[in-house]
Design a protein around this motif. Sequence first.
Motif, PDB file in Angstrom:
ATOM      1  N   TYR A   1     -16.554   4.806   9.455  1.00  0.00           N
ATOM      2  CA  TYR A   1     -15.560   3.877   9.549  1.00  0.00           C
ATOM      3  C   TYR A   1     -14.700   3.891  10.996  1.00  0.00           C
ATOM      4  O   TYR A   1     -15.099   4.927  11.645  1.00  0.00           O
ATOM      5  N   ARG A   2     -14.132   2.771  11.235  1.00  0.00           N
ATOM      6  CA  ARG A   2     -13.458   2.729  12.501  1.00  0.00           C
ATOM      7  C   ARG A   2     -12.278   2.229  12.475  1.00  0.00           C
ATOM      8  O   ARG A   2     -11.854   1.080  11.708  1.00  0.00           O
ATOM      9  N   LEU A   3     -11.277   2.750  13.146  1.00  0.00           N
ATOM     10  CA  LEU A   3      -9.894   2.147  13.340  1.00  0.00           C
ATOM     11  C   LEU A   3      -9.789   1.169  14.500  1.00  0.00           C
ATOM     12  O   LEU A   3     -10.381   1.475  15.470  1.00  0.00           O
ATOM     13  N   PRO A   4      -8.762   0.252  14.449  1.00  0.00           N
ATOM     14  CA  PRO A   4      -8.717  -0.632  15.781  1.00  0.00           C
ATOM     15  C   PRO A   4      -8.445   0.244  16.984  1.00  0.00           C
ATOM     16  O   PRO A   4      -8.936  -0.290  18.194  1.00  0.00           O
ATOM     17  N   ASN A   5      -7.982   1.471  16.933  1.00  0.00           N
ATOM     18  CA  ASN A   5      -7.779   2.156  18.270  1.00  0.00           C
ATOM     19  C   ASN A   5      -9.104   3.028  18.492  1.00  0.00           C
ATOM     20  O   ASN A   5      -8.894   3.789  19.753  1.00  0.00           O
ATOM     21  N   GLY A   6      -9.919   2.824  18.186  1.00  0.00           N
ATOM     22  CA  GLY A   6     -11.464   3.206  18.425  1.00  0.00           C
ATOM     23  C   GLY A   6     -11.624   4.420  17.462  1.00  0.00           C
ATOM     24  O   GLY A   6     -12.908   4.958  17.907  1.00  0.00           O
TER      25      GLY A   6
ATOM     26  N   THR B   1      -8.320   9.624   1.225  1.00  0.00           N
ATOM     27  CA  THR B   1      -8.591  10.237   2.438  1.00  0.00           C
ATOM     28  C   THR B   1      -8.401   9.192   3.657  1.00  0.00           C
ATOM     29  O   THR B   1      -7.726   9.512   4.600  1.00  0.00           O
ATOM     30  N   LEU B   2      -8.897   7.877   3.292  1.00  0.00           N
ATOM     31  CA  LEU B   2      -8.784   6.781   4.333  1.00  0.00           C
ATOM     32  C   LEU B   2      -7.329   6.652   4.459  1.00  0.00           C
ATOM     33  O   LEU B   2      -6.920   6.315   5.687  1.00  0.00           O
ATOM     34  N   ALA B   3      -6.581   6.436   3.482  1.00  0.00           N
ATOM     35  CA  ALA B   3      -5.243   6.014   3.575  1.00  0.00           C
ATOM     36  C   ALA B   3      -4.640   6.992   4.290  1.00  0.00           C
ATOM     37  O   ALA B   3      -3.575   6.735   5.148  1.00  0.00           O
ATOM     38  N   LEU B   4      -4.836   8.448   4.183  1.00  0.00           N
ATOM     39  CA  LEU B   4      -4.178   9.383   4.872  1.00  0.00           C
ATOM     40  C   LEU B   4      -4.501   9.361   6.465  1.00  0.00           C
ATOM     41  O   LEU B   4      -3.690   9.489   7.420  1.00  0.00           O
TER      42      LEU B   4
END
Length: 903
Positions: free
Chosen positions: A31-36, A223-226
Amino acid sequence: MALASLLAMYAPAQAQSAAQRTTQVEGISEYRLPNGLRILLAPDASKPTTTVNITYLVGSRHENYGETGMAHLLEHLVFKGTPSRGNIMQELGKRGMRFNGTTSYDRTNYFETFAANDDNLQWALEMEADRMVNSFIARKDLETEFSVVRNEMEMGENNPRRTLWKYMAATAYDWHNYGKSTIGARSDVENVRIENLQAFYRQYYQPDNAVLIITGKLDTAKTLALVERYFGTIPKPTRSLTMTYTRDPVQQGAREVSVKRVGDTQLAAVLYHTAAASHPDSVAMEALTEILADTPNGRLHKELVEKNKAVSIAPWNFSLTEPGYIVFMAELGKEQSVSELRTGLQEALENIKARPVTEQELQRAKTSLMVGFDDTMNDPQRLAMQLSESTANGDWRLFFWERDRLEALTVQQVQAVAENYFKESNRTFGQFIPTAAPERSVIPEPVDVAALLANYQGRKAVNAGENFDASPTNIGKRTLRSTLPGGMQMALLSKTTRGQTVNGQLQLDFGDVQSLQGKATVSALTARMLMRGAGTLSRAALSSRLDELKAKISVDGGGSSLNVSFETVRQHLPQVLDIVRDIVRAPMLLPAEFELLRKERITQIESQRSDPQAMASQALRKALDNYPAGDVRKVLSFDEILANLRAASAQDVQRFHQDFYGASHAKLTMVGDFDAAAVQSQSQALWGDWRSAKPYTRLGKVAYSASPARLMLATPDKPNAMYLAALPLSLRDDAPDYIALAIGNRVLGGGSNNRLEERLRQKEGISYSAGSQLSASSFDPVAELILYAIHAPQNLARLQNALREETERLVRDGITAQELADAKKSMLEEAKISLAQDGALSGTLLGQLSTGRTMDYTAQRLAKIEATSLDEVNTAIRKYMDWTRLVQVHAGDFAAADKAPAK
C-alpha cells in the motif's frame, strides 16, 4: 524537533491520508500513503506474534566525505527518544519486545517483535511514526553515544575475519562507499558535527524514503487504520533525494593486502567484484557460491579442507543495490601453508573453465537454496528482514523474482557467470601485477527494477496455519505425554502451522561419575562426529539429503548428554526421524572425518588463546570450579583441551558411542504439524529396542568456589577488553525467593532496560554491551549471578567505579515501584513470545520432561512474577547480592592502555 515545528518546513499535509493498495504477490500486499510511505502487510495467523519493521533507504553508501559511519551513528541516536516519549530502548525493554536496529550499505532498519495484540501494535506504530520525524538527535546524546559506537568498532577490530574483510574491501574499491566499513572511520565518528547528523536525519528519515513492513498475526483493516492514523499526517517533504552516482572503474589487475596483528588465527581470502542484486547474474552467483563453498559438499571444501590445505572455507556474498562483491575466506591451522592454500583457492575459482559446473551440482545448490526460501516464508520475523533487504536492493518483489530465476537457472548461465567474474584481473588478494593483455570483467549497470517487475504477479500465497492459543493452559491441554516401553519419554504438541513446519528435540542421557571419568573430550568429540556420516549416507550425502527433505538437524553434546534438534515439514517428518535414528544409532565415525574434526577443533581452541572474551570466560569458569581432576564436569584449560584432542583417536570415539549411547533414558519432544500417533509408533520402532550399555545416574552440580578474587589477563594488541564476574549463590530455581531475585537481576542488568546498560552505555558511553545474567539448577542448590561488559582498556578505572556504584546502590536502595512494574511486564511479554516460538517451546517441553514439571508449573511461575511485591524483591536483593564474594576477571591490553588517555 517537535512535529509542530517540522510542519512549517514541508508541504502541507495531504487532505487524504488513506492508503491505496498498489500491488499484491503471494499473500503480501503493498500500500502507499499520499506522503510516499510504502506499507507491506504479510499476515500469518499461525504464530501469535507481530513484527513491525521500518526500513529507511539510506545506508553507508549515502555518506559524504568526513561523514563515514553517520548512518550507523544515527541508528543509535534515534533510540534516545523524542519530546513526547523517553528513551525508546528502555520503553521497548519495558514492554518485553524483541527489538534492534541495523545499518548496512544501502539501508537502515528498525524492528520489534511482540505478542500480537492491539495495544502493542498501536504503541509500536505510534513510536515509529514519532521517531521518524521527532527524534532529538541531540548534542548531549552524541557525546556519550559516539564512544559506545567506538567501543563497538573496537569489538569488531578484535575479530580477525572482520579486520581482514575491512582491509580487503578498502583495497578492492577506488571510490565507491562499498569499500568503506559501515561503522565508519574512527576520526569521523569522533568528530562529526551534530548539525551534520541532524541534516542527514531530516534528509532521509521521511515517509517517502521509508518502507513499513508488518508481518505475523494482524488484522489488515485495523492495521491500515493505525498506519494511516500515525503516519498519514506526516507531510511529504518538498526536498528531493539525489541518487548516488559514484561507480568504480573496472579493476585492471590483481590486488593484495596483508594485515599483521597479534593472534593465533591464520586466514586467507579472495574477493571478486560482482553484479547488483537486481541483475540476473546475481542469482547465478548465489547458486555458484553454494556449489563452490558449501560445507561439506562444495568444491572448495573437498579440494582444500579434505586435502588438508585449510581448516574451513566460508563465502560472504554481498549482493547489493549497486554492483557488489563476493569473498571466499579460508581459515588455516598453524601447520598449513598460506602459499599452498592461495594457489589451490585461486585455481579452483579461476580455472573453472577446465572443470565446468555440472547439472548435479546445480540441482543440489537449487535444492539447498529453496530450503532457505521456504524457511523464510514460514517465519514472520525472518520474512520481514528479507523483505527489508529486497526493498533496499530495489523492490521487495525481488525476493520472489530471485526464487523464480533460481528455478529456471541453467548450467550454461552459471558457467558464464563464473568465467566472467572469477578472473585474476578482478581479484583482490595478491600484489598488483602488470599484464600485457589484461582480461577485464564486465560489470553490468544497475537494473531498472520498476520495468523489470512492472507486470510481476508471483504465485499463490502460502497456506496459513491455525490461530493457536499459546497460553500455558492451552499448551498443557494440547500436549500428549507418554513413555515408551523401552523408557523413552515423549511430549508431543500437534497443531496446524504455516508451511506445515515441525520442530523437535531428542535428548539422550548416559553414564555416571565413575564411568565417565576422564572422558570429557571424547564425549564432546563423539557428539561432533555424528553429523559427519550416518547410516548409508556420507557427510556430503547426508547434507544433500537434508536439503531435499527441507530439514535442518543440529547436534550438541558432551559430558553425560546429547541433544539433537531438528526442523522439517509434515510431509518429510518420517524420513527425517529415520535419519535422526541413523545419526544417533548408526553414525559412520570414520577415521578420516575424525582427523578433519580434530584439526578443526585444535585450530579453534588455539584461536581463543588471545581472544579476550574466550580467555575471560575460561578463567572465570576455572576460578569457580570445584570438581576433581578427571571428572567429566571439570573445567579444562586451553592446554589441557589441546593435549586431550591430540591424544584422542577415532577408536576412542567409536568405543564411547558403543559404551554409552542408548535410548533407555531418552526424551523426545515435538511441536508442529504432525500425526502424534504415527510419531509414537515410529519412535517405538526406531528406538524401542535400543538399550544403554552402562547405567545412568544424573550428574549433580557441586557448589561453586566462593573465594573472592580479581584476575587480570593480558591480551596484547587487542583494542577491546572483556570484563566478567560471578557471584556464587546457594539456591534452586524453584526456591521461594528465586523469582524475586530474578526480578532484581532484571533491573540490574538482565533486561534490555536495566541499570548497568543505562549507566555504562546510555550515560557514560563506556560499553557497547553490558549486563547481568542469573541462572540456577532445577535439581541442586547451585546458582550464579554473572556480570559482564566490554570496554576500551583505558576505561578500566571508569568501568570499575561505575560497576561498584551501581551494585552498591542496588543493595542499599533497592529497586523502585516503577522498575518493578517494568520488569514484570517485560518478563511476562518475553515469556509469551517464547511460548509462541515452536523451536523454543520444544525445548521448554524437553526441560519439563527432565524435571518432571508441566505447563502448570510454567503458569504458576508467570503468576508468581505478577504477584511478587516490591518488598520481596528488595529483601531478596539484600539477602543474596553480597558483592564482597564476587569473582572478577579482566582481559585486555591494559599495558598499552596505561600509555593512552581514557575515553
